[in-house]
Design an enzyme around this catalytic site. Sequence first.
Site, PDB file in Angstrom:
ATOM      1  CE  LYS A 266      -4.387  -1.849   2.238  1.00 42.52           C
ATOM      2  NZ  LYS A 266      -5.101  -1.496   3.400  1.00 42.52           N
TER       3      LYS A 266
ATOM      4  CE  LYS B 154      -9.069 -11.932  -1.869  1.00 41.67           C
ATOM      5  NZ  LYS B 154      -8.666 -11.766  -0.646  1.00 41.67           N
TER       6      LYS B 154
ATOM      7  CE  LYS C 139     -14.495  -3.621   0.451  1.00 45.27           C
ATOM      8  NZ  LYS C 139     -14.496  -3.069   1.680  1.00 45.27           N
TER       9      LYS C 139
END
Length: 336
Positions: A113, A199, A202
Amino acid sequence: MPKQRVLSGVQPTGNLHLGNYLGAIRNWVESQSQYENYFCVVDLHAITVPHDPKILADNTYKIAALYLACGIDPADSKIFIQSHVPAHTELTWLFNCITPLNWLEGMIQFKEKALKQGENVGVGLLDYPVLMAADILLYQADLVPVGEDQKQHLELTRDIAIRLNFQFGSEEKPILKLPQPLIRAEGARVMSLTDGTRKMSKSDPSELSRIHLLDSPEEIQKKIKRCKTDPIRGLTFDDPDRPECNNLLTLYMVLSGQSKAAVAAECESIGWGQFKPLLTEAAIAALEPIQARYQQVMAEPGYLESILRQGREQAAAIANQTLADVRSAMGFASPL
Ligand code: TRP
């Protein structure tokens, strides 16, 4: 024997999608009567990356309403908003002061991140796993349902508990309970509709990569129409060269509630043109009751508020006790 306690949380960022539902929430619902459950909406985690204050509260209520819509039952499960129980932030501070910086710097999700954030990495992003540890340890949870991507956070949670118990507790009387991961055998791993090797997420910039729980039938149809397939006729499970095929068949199996053998037989000699309408129909039918219940919950804000108020009270009672125990073990003066 008292029921084991389960705790989990979802961030109020973006919409929940089929991956969240089939991989997590549906399992919580299925096993909720076996456990004493605490499900929170982790709004404090949602501000560890830049966020929009105009939508934070709405998104928070939306996740809580979706919990109910998916079948989380307040009789078995407490639903609450993380920031409504201030013990979460307070315990985080106490943990911060016993957590070595290099434990946090090495976390995989932080590194990923932080790369995405570039210059704008806040201290909160680094501290994210400590807040998550507080979420779990405040409730003396026995079990935490975790996917692959959260395993490292749960290990850190255990390390923090061990360290605090070692530094401030005694062996006979540990202060914090060590939680275990709750891993389920058949938890469906839902992959992206545009790349069967990744995967469903979001944070994927493409909306076409995922189906949201609140997507209209038209949106669902469009996304499945455009999803990635392959040029081969005859659809089979478990072919490593056909990740999209395996993902879409798995989705169809789970959404339609059929066995793997039945789906394998139904699809072995059909092509994508025939398969896509089947999948579309199964997805629309599976989401319809969730959407109807969601509309019902949202039309009755007093109900959701009463659930959240009750959840907060029940959560705070336990959290405040743990916080008081930790404060006392660490030697703080008791509040007068
Ligand atoms: N980090 C989790 C996620 O992104 C969310 C989370 C926050 C959580 N606190 C938690 C999950 C406590 C389980 C238990 O999915």
